[in-house]
Motif scaffolding. Structure first.
Motif, short mmCIF file in Angstrom:
data_model
loop_
_atom_site.label_atom_id
_atom_site.label_comp_id
_atom_site.label_asym_id
_atom_site.label_seq_id
_atom_site.Cartn_x
_atom_site.Cartn_y
_atom_site.Cartn_z
N SER A 15 -12.92 50.30 65.29
CA SER A 15 -12.84 50.73 63.89
C SER A 15 -14.01 50.33 63.16
CB SER A 15 -11.48 50.21 63.24
OG SER A 15 -10.31 50.66 63.96
N ASN A 59 -11.44 55.18 63.00
CA ASN A 59 -11.03 54.32 64.54
C ASN A 59 -11.32 55.69 65.51
OD1 ASN A 59 -8.34 54.48 66.41
ND2 ASN A 59 -9.26 52.41 65.88
N HIS A 73 -9.25 59.74 70.89
CA HIS A 73 -8.53 59.91 69.61
C HIS A 73 -9.54 59.35 68.35
CE1 HIS A 73 -4.80 60.43 71.96
NE2 HIS A 73 -5.57 59.45 72.83
N VAL A 74 -9.54 60.24 67.46
CA VAL A 74 -10.53 60.05 66.25
C VAL A 74 -9.45 59.90 65.23
CG1 VAL A 74 -12.41 60.31 64.75
CG2 VAL A 74 -12.54 60.81 67.46
N THR A 75 -9.37 58.78 64.41
CA THR A 75 -8.58 58.85 63.31
C THR A 75 -9.11 58.18 62.02
OG1 THR A 75 -6.61 58.25 64.85
CG2 THR A 75 -6.22 57.83 62.40
N TYR A 129 -8.74 56.62 58.37
CA TYR A 129 -7.57 56.30 57.29
C TYR A 129 -8.15 56.17 56.06
CZ TYR A 129 -5.05 54.80 61.69
OH TYR A 129 -4.56 54.82 62.98
N GLY A 149 -3.28 58.45 57.90
CA GLY A 149 -4.57 58.84 58.70
C GLY A 149 -4.20 60.06 59.13
N SER A 150 -5.59 60.50 59.23
CA SER A 150 -5.50 62.11 59.80
C SER A 150 -6.28 61.79 61.24
CB SER A 150 -6.16 63.27 59.15
OG SER A 150 -5.68 63.29 58.06
N SER A 151 -5.71 62.57 62.43
CA SER A 151 -6.18 62.05 63.66
C SER A 151 -6.56 63.53 64.57
CB SER A 151 -5.19 61.33 64.56
OG SER A 151 -5.72 61.04 65.75
N GLU A 208 -7.79 64.74 68.66
CA GLU A 208 -7.60 64.37 70.06
C GLU A 208 -8.49 65.34 71.06
OE1 GLU A 208 -4.81 63.17 73.94
OE2 GLU A 208 -4.13 63.71 71.91
#
Length: 88
Positions: free
Chosen positions: A7, A19, A29-31, A33, A44-46, A48
């Motif tokens: 992160s 992250n 996975h990309v998040t 925050y 957060g929005s994520s 994959e």
């Protein structure tokens, strides 16, 4: 394939963070925050991206490669400036 979980705090707010996480099956996975404006982290929005290895059906091999390189860059930036490392 090894796990990866890095992160990095953003430059414009005290708590916003990016992250990147690689799960056991190799998916990335990309998040993102957001700073909630009250000293905390908002929802957060994520997204994959599936690994092309195994049965994941990955359809974005160059994107996967770039995200792994981004994670490595975050690790280097965090090593150089640990106060900017994400804390999630």
């Amino acid at each position: 394939m090894s796990n990866l979980d890095v992160s990095r705090k953003e430059d414009m707010s005290p708590r916003g963070q990016l992250n990147i996480f690689r799960s056991d099956d190799g998916d990335i996975h990309v998040t993102v925050y957001q700073d909630d404006g009250n000293g905390g982290v908002g929802a957060g929005s994520s997204v994959e991206f599936c690994s092309p290895l195994g049965g994941g059906g990955g359809k974005s091999p160059r994107t996967m490669k770039a995200l792994i390189e981004l994670a490595r860059a975050i690790e280097l930036d965090n090593a150089e400036a640990p106060e900017r490392a994400g804390d999630l």
